[in-house]
Motif scaffolding. Structure first.
Motif, PDB file in Angstrom:
ATOM      1  N   ILE A  58       0.840  -1.203   0.000  1.00 21.17           N
ATOM      2  CA  ILE A  58       0.000   0.000   0.000  1.00 21.17           C
ATOM      3  C   ILE A  58       0.872   1.250   0.000  1.00 21.17           C
ATOM      4  N   ARG A  59       1.911   1.228   0.820  1.00 18.99           N
ATOM      5  CA  ARG A  59       2.811   2.377   0.901  1.00 18.99           C
ATOM      6  C   ARG A  59       3.482   2.650  -0.443  1.00 18.99           C
ATOM      7  N   GLU A  60       4.003   1.609  -1.090  1.00 18.58           N
ATOM      8  CA  GLU A  60       4.693   1.779  -2.366  1.00 18.58           C
ATOM      9  C   GLU A  60       3.727   2.232  -3.464  1.00 18.58           C
ATOM     10  N   ALA A  61       2.510   1.682  -3.453  1.00 16.89           N
ATOM     11  CA  ALA A  61       1.502   2.090  -4.444  1.00 16.89           C
ATOM     12  C   ALA A  61       1.168   3.570  -4.287  1.00 16.89           C
ATOM     13  N   LEU A  62       1.008   4.023  -3.044  1.00 17.99           N
ATOM     14  CA  LEU A  62       0.692   5.433  -2.783  1.00 17.99           C
ATOM     15  C   LEU A  62       1.863   6.349  -3.138  1.00 17.99           C
ATOM     16  N   GLN A  63       3.072   5.905  -2.865  1.00 15.98           N
ATOM     17  CA  GLN A  63       4.236   6.726  -3.191  1.00 15.98           C
ATOM     18  C   GLN A  63       4.377   6.894  -4.706  1.00 15.98           C
ATOM     19  N   ASP A  64       4.156   5.833  -5.440  1.00 17.21           N
ATOM     20  CA  ASP A  64       4.188   5.928  -6.911  1.00 17.21           C
ATOM     21  C   ASP A  64       3.118   6.891  -7.407  1.00 17.21           C
ATOM     22  N   TRP A  65       1.935   6.791  -6.812  1.00 20.98           N
ATOM     23  CA  TRP A  65       0.808   7.643  -7.180  1.00 20.98           C
ATOM     24  C   TRP A  65       1.139   9.106  -6.919  1.00 20.98           C
ATOM     25  N   TYR A  66       1.744   9.372  -5.772  1.00 23.85           N
ATOM     26  CA  TYR A  66       2.156  10.732  -5.423  1.00 23.85           C
ATOM     27  C   TYR A  66       3.177  11.263  -6.422  1.00 23.85           C
ATOM     28  N   LYS A 109      -5.916  10.308   5.839  1.00 19.24           N
ATOM     29  CA  LYS A 109      -5.954   9.264   6.861  1.00 19.24           C
ATOM     30  C   LYS A 109      -4.833   8.247   6.626  1.00 19.24           C
ATOM     31  N   LEU A 110      -4.647   7.854   5.375  1.00 17.44           N
ATOM     32  CA  LEU A 110      -3.598   6.898   5.035  1.00 17.44           C
ATOM     33  C   LEU A 110      -2.219   7.456   5.359  1.00 17.44           C
ATOM     34  N   ILE A 111      -2.025   8.734   5.069  1.00 19.90           N
ATOM     35  CA  ILE A 111      -0.716   9.348   5.272  1.00 19.90           C
ATOM     36  C   ILE A 111      -0.394   9.516   6.753  1.00 19.90           C
ATOM     37  N   TRP A 112      -1.328  10.111   7.498  1.00 19.16           N
ATOM     38  CA  TRP A 112      -1.009  10.467   8.877  1.00 19.16           C
ATOM     39  C   TRP A 112      -1.016   9.268   9.823  1.00 19.16           C
ATOM     40  N   GLN A 113      -1.540   8.136   9.374  1.00 21.77           N
ATOM     41  CA  GLN A 113      -1.483   6.924  10.187  1.00 21.77           C
ATOM     42  C   GLN A 113      -0.200   6.130   9.940  1.00 21.77           C
ATOM     43  N   ASP A 114       0.566   6.533   8.948  1.00 24.02           N
ATOM     44  CA  ASP A 114       1.780   5.814   8.568  1.00 24.02           C
ATOM     45  C   ASP A 114       2.952   6.792   8.627  1.00 24.02           C
ATOM     46  N   SER A 115       3.839   6.608   9.595  1.00 19.83           N
ATOM     47  CA  SER A 115       4.937   7.559   9.789  1.00 19.83           C
ATOM     48  C   SER A 115       5.867   7.616   8.573  1.00 19.83           C
ATOM     49  N   GLU A 116       6.057   6.479   7.892  1.00 17.48           N
ATOM     50  CA  GLU A 116       6.903   6.473   6.698  1.00 17.48           C
ATOM     51  C   GLU A 116       6.276   7.292   5.578  1.00 17.48           C
ATOM     52  N   MET A 117       4.953   7.170   5.412  1.00 22.74           N
ATOM     53  CA  MET A 117       4.262   7.951   4.385  1.00 22.74           C
ATOM     54  C   MET A 117       4.285   9.430   4.737  1.00 22.74           C
ATOM     55  N   THR A 119       6.577  11.040   6.422  1.00 23.44           N
ATOM     56  CA  THR A 119       7.934  11.513   6.129  1.00 23.44           C
ATOM     57  C   THR A 119       8.127  11.683   4.624  1.00 23.44           C
ATOM     58  N   PHE A 120       7.637  10.717   3.854  1.00 18.50           N
ATOM     59  CA  PHE A 120       7.747  10.768   2.393  1.00 18.50           C
ATOM     60  C   PHE A 120       7.052  12.004   1.838  1.00 18.50           C
ATOM     61  N   VAL A 121       5.809  12.254   2.271  1.00 12.70           N
ATOM     62  CA  VAL A 121       5.030  13.389   1.765  1.00 12.70           C
ATOM     63  C   VAL A 121       5.679  14.715   2.159  1.00 12.70           C
ATOM     64  N   GLU A 122       6.180  14.795   3.379  1.00 14.27           N
ATOM     65  CA  GLU A 122       6.846  16.029   3.823  1.00 14.27           C
ATOM     66  C   GLU A 122       8.107  16.297   3.000  1.00 14.27           C
ATOM     67  N   LYS A 123       8.838  15.239   2.660  1.00 17.39           N
ATOM     68  CA  LYS A 123      10.045  15.385   1.830  1.00 17.39           C
ATOM     69  C   LYS A 123       9.670  15.820   0.415  1.00 17.39           C
ATOM     70  N   ILE A 124       8.604  15.237  -0.132  1.00 17.61           N
ATOM     71  CA  ILE A 124       8.137  15.632  -1.464  1.00 17.61           C
ATOM     72  C   ILE A 124       7.778  17.115  -1.476  1.00 17.61           C
ATOM     73  N   TYR A 125       7.118  17.555  -0.409  1.00 13.94           N
ATOM     74  CA  TYR A 125       6.729  18.966  -0.330  1.00 13.94           C
ATOM     75  C   TYR A 125       7.961  19.870  -0.320  1.00 13.94           C
ATOM     76  N   GLN A 126       8.930  19.547   0.534  1.00 14.70           N
ATOM     77  CA  GLN A 126      10.128  20.383   0.660  1.00 14.70           C
ATOM     78  C   GLN A 126      10.991  20.352  -0.600  1.00 14.70           C
ATOM     79  N   ASP A 127      11.176  19.170  -1.185  1.00 23.12           N
ATOM     80  CA  ASP A 127      12.103  19.002  -2.308  1.00 23.12           C
ATOM     81  C   ASP A 127      11.494  19.334  -3.665  1.00 23.12           C
TER      82      ASP A 127
END
Length: 198
Positions: A58-66, A109-117, A119-127
């Protein structure tokens, strides 16, 4: 990439696509590996071999989607033939197609319940997202579309108000006879407020 790797990547993509499809109608905890097996037409062993667990999948699918969203946004915002107003409209409304897959509330909900997601989203925002927004603001200043006295942080805050309501805007657009008229009205509100252009 050799034939074996190509086949492997194709299978992995099919599994991730199937997972995203299931997420449109089901909560992540309700999805079983058996559901993904049926949707992707693969074996459980294949899923575990490639992803290790349902959570990883689920995490990898969402990261690809992002990243797909980021790449599409970057391509549009770096197009020198597009005006500031065109880019703002795209930034606010380009989520429509993506929202047909996942609602904003479910995604958050998916993002904030998963610390790895998270972190990933925050990095995408900054970078990625923030530098693109700063370039967009600079273009707006050059075109005279942004008042010189407004700080960049305020412009980003204002843009985010609209983007965070993308799901509601998509639903409200259905009340209009056509989408172009809705976008035109929303852009008038965005740039000129309720007084409109004089």
């Amino acid at each position: 990439m050799n034939g074996f790797k190509k086949r492997t990547e194709k299978i992995k993509q099919r599994i991730k696509d199937a997972t995203l499809e299931l997420l449109t109608t089901m909560e992540p905890r309700a999805i079983r590996i058996a559901d993904i097996v049926e949707q992707a037409n693969v074996s459980q062993v294949t899923i575990y071999n490639h992803f290790g667990s349902k959570d990883n999948l689920i995490r990898e699918a969402l990261q690809d989607w992002y990243m797909e969203i980021v790449q599409e946004t970057r391509q549009y915002l770096q197009d020198d033939t597009k005006s500031f107003q065109d880019k703002v409209a795209f930034t606010i409304f380009n989520k429509k197609a993506y929202l047909q897959k996942l609602s904003i509330s479910k995604l958050e909900k998916l993002i904030w319940q998963d610390s790895e997601m998270k972190t990933f989203v925050e990095k995408i925002y900054q970078d990625h997202s923030l530098p693109l927004m700063m370039d967009l603001i600079e273009q707006g200043r050059k075109e005279g579309a942004i008042h010189y006295s407004f700080p960049s942080s305020l412009i980003i805050f204002y843009l985010n108000i609209f983007m965070e309501k993308a799901e509601d805007l998509t639903a409200y657009a259905q009340t209009y006879d056509n989408e172009e008229a809705f976008i035109e009205d929303m852009m008038q509100l965005f740039f000129y407020g309720i007084a409109g252009k004089r």
